[in-house]
Design a protein around this motif. Structure first.
Motif, PDB file in Angstrom:
ATOM      1  N   VAL A  92     -23.257  69.727  14.112  1.00 56.79           N
ATOM      2  CA  VAL A  92     -24.545  69.211  13.647  1.00 56.79           C
ATOM      3  C   VAL A  92     -25.381  68.922  14.888  1.00 56.79           C
ATOM      4  O   VAL A  92     -25.066  68.014  15.661  1.00 56.79           O
ATOM      5  CB  VAL A  92     -24.382  67.926  12.798  1.00 56.79           C
ATOM      6  CG1 VAL A  92     -25.746  67.431  12.328  1.00 56.79           C
ATOM      7  CG2 VAL A  92     -23.453  68.180  11.613  1.00 56.79           C
ATOM      8  N   GLU A  97     -31.205  68.794   9.894  1.00 56.98           N
ATOM      9  CA  GLU A  97     -30.982  68.495   8.488  1.00 56.98           C
ATOM     10  C   GLU A  97     -29.830  69.304   7.916  1.00 56.98           C
ATOM     11  O   GLU A  97     -29.355  69.030   6.825  1.00 56.98           O
ATOM     12  CB  GLU A  97     -32.252  68.781   7.678  1.00 56.98           C
ATOM     13  CG  GLU A  97     -33.388  67.833   7.995  1.00 56.98           C
ATOM     14  CD  GLU A  97     -34.591  68.070   7.108  1.00 56.98           C
ATOM     15  OE1 GLU A  97     -34.488  68.826   6.120  1.00 56.98           O
ATOM     16  OE2 GLU A  97     -35.642  67.490   7.410  1.00 56.98           O
ATOM     17  N   ASP A  98     -29.413  70.333   8.667  1.00 57.20           N
ATOM     18  CA  ASP A  98     -28.318  71.196   8.247  1.00 57.20           C
ATOM     19  C   ASP A  98     -27.089  70.913   9.088  1.00 57.20           C
ATOM     20  O   ASP A  98     -27.188  70.577  10.267  1.00 57.20           O
ATOM     21  CB  ASP A  98     -28.676  72.671   8.441  1.00 57.20           C
ATOM     22  CG  ASP A  98     -29.812  73.133   7.545  1.00 57.20           C
ATOM     23  OD1 ASP A  98     -30.225  72.366   6.655  1.00 57.20           O
ATOM     24  OD2 ASP A  98     -30.272  74.273   7.745  1.00 57.20           O
ATOM     25  N   GLY A  99     -25.925  71.074   8.480  1.00 54.37           N
ATOM     26  CA  GLY A  99     -24.664  70.993   9.198  1.00 54.37           C
ATOM     27  C   GLY A  99     -23.960  72.330   9.084  1.00 54.37           C
ATOM     28  O   GLY A  99     -24.018  72.985   8.045  1.00 54.37           O
ATOM     29  N   LEU A 127     -20.212  66.415   5.502  1.00 49.27           N
ATOM     30  CA  LEU A 127     -21.606  66.699   5.866  1.00 49.27           C
ATOM     31  C   LEU A 127     -22.574  65.984   4.933  1.00 49.27           C
ATOM     32  O   LEU A 127     -23.592  65.446   5.363  1.00 49.27           O
ATOM     33  CB  LEU A 127     -21.853  68.208   5.874  1.00 49.27           C
ATOM     34  CG  LEU A 127     -21.108  69.006   6.945  1.00 49.27           C
ATOM     35  CD1 LEU A 127     -21.320  70.505   6.740  1.00 49.27           C
ATOM     36  CD2 LEU A 127     -21.517  68.578   8.351  1.00 49.27           C
ATOM     37  N   ARG A 130     -22.892  62.406   5.807  1.00 47.99           N
ATOM     38  CA  ARG A 130     -23.718  62.204   7.000  1.00 47.99           C
ATOM     39  C   ARG A 130     -25.201  62.295   6.660  1.00 47.99           C
ATOM     40  O   ARG A 130     -26.048  62.146   7.542  1.00 47.99           O
ATOM     41  CB  ARG A 130     -23.378  63.238   8.076  1.00 47.99           C
ATOM     42  CG  ARG A 130     -22.053  62.931   8.761  1.00 47.99           C
ATOM     43  CD  ARG A 130     -21.820  63.734   9.998  1.00 47.99           C
ATOM     44  NE  ARG A 130     -22.856  63.538  10.997  1.00 47.99           N
ATOM     45  CZ  ARG A 130     -22.937  64.259  12.114  1.00 47.99           C
ATOM     46  NH1 ARG A 130     -22.043  65.181  12.367  1.00 47.99           N
ATOM     47  NH2 ARG A 130     -23.908  64.041  12.974  1.00 47.99           N
ATOM     48  N   LEU A 132     -26.840  64.997   5.374  1.00 48.53           N
ATOM     49  CA  LEU A 132     -27.428  66.316   5.619  1.00 48.53           C
ATOM     50  C   LEU A 132     -27.799  66.991   4.307  1.00 48.53           C
ATOM     51  O   LEU A 132     -27.185  66.741   3.266  1.00 48.53           O
ATOM     52  CB  LEU A 132     -26.458  67.175   6.434  1.00 48.53           C
ATOM     53  CG  LEU A 132     -26.124  66.560   7.796  1.00 48.53           C
ATOM     54  CD1 LEU A 132     -24.932  67.239   8.426  1.00 48.53           C
ATOM     55  CD2 LEU A 132     -27.332  66.627   8.719  1.00 48.53           C
TER      56      LEU A 132
END
Length: 165
Positions: A92, A97-99, A127, A130, A132
């Motif tokens: 990340v 905003e993406d994992g 994810l 977190r 995301l």
């Protein structure tokens, strides 16, 4: 062909349905300074036919540990009866905003046990927790087992890169 696959982590799609670990399997986070050699050995077996991933060295791992995106808790290790048999590494980038499911490898001796599916579900939940919005990964189109695992987990092909030989 190298596929990028992605899936949302929020809304109705949510993470994959939780799975049960195969018998005797415990999943824990990577410990820097302790797990490098065992991880390298399993990774080399899992990616024996991959020209890059299967030939990583300790120096390569240490370089990744120095990256701003590295977090030990984003590298999950699966042990069966005290022996490392698989791992799932997430990436990340700070502020993203993406994992990414960066690398998921299962020792050939443990393949077919559902471990890849289990780790994929754990990665999606991790994810999502977190905060995301989306999970991505890269997979060779010819890797039917991996593509099947990721498709069952809700990933769809989002980009294709073609290299001609």
């Amino acid at each position: 062909e190298l596929w990028q696959m992605s899936r949302p982590l929020t809304g109705s799609a949510g993470p994959a349905t939780p799975t049960v670990a195969p018998p005797g399997v415990v999943v824990r986070p990577f410990v820097v300074g302790q797990d490098e050699q065992a991880w390298l050995e399993v990774n080399a077996r899992a990616f024996a036919d991959h020209p890059e991933q299967g030939r990583l060295t300790l120096r390569d791992v240490e370089a990744r540990q120095a990256e701003p995106w590295f977090r030990a808790e984003d590298l999950l290790l699966a042990e069966q009866d005290g022996r490392l048999v698989a791992s799932a590494w997430m990436k990340v980038e700070p502020g993203a905003e993406d994992g990414e499911l960066y690398a998921l490898g299962v020792d050939p001796a443990a393949q077919g046990s559902g471990l890849g599916r289990h780790l994929t579900a754990l990665v999606l939940a991790h994810l999502r927790d977190r905060g995301l919005a989306r999970a991505t990964l890269y997979v060779e189109a010819g890797n039917a087992a991996a593509v099947s695992t990721y498709t069952r987990a809700g990933f769809e092909r989002s980009r294709v890169d073609v290299q001609y030989g």
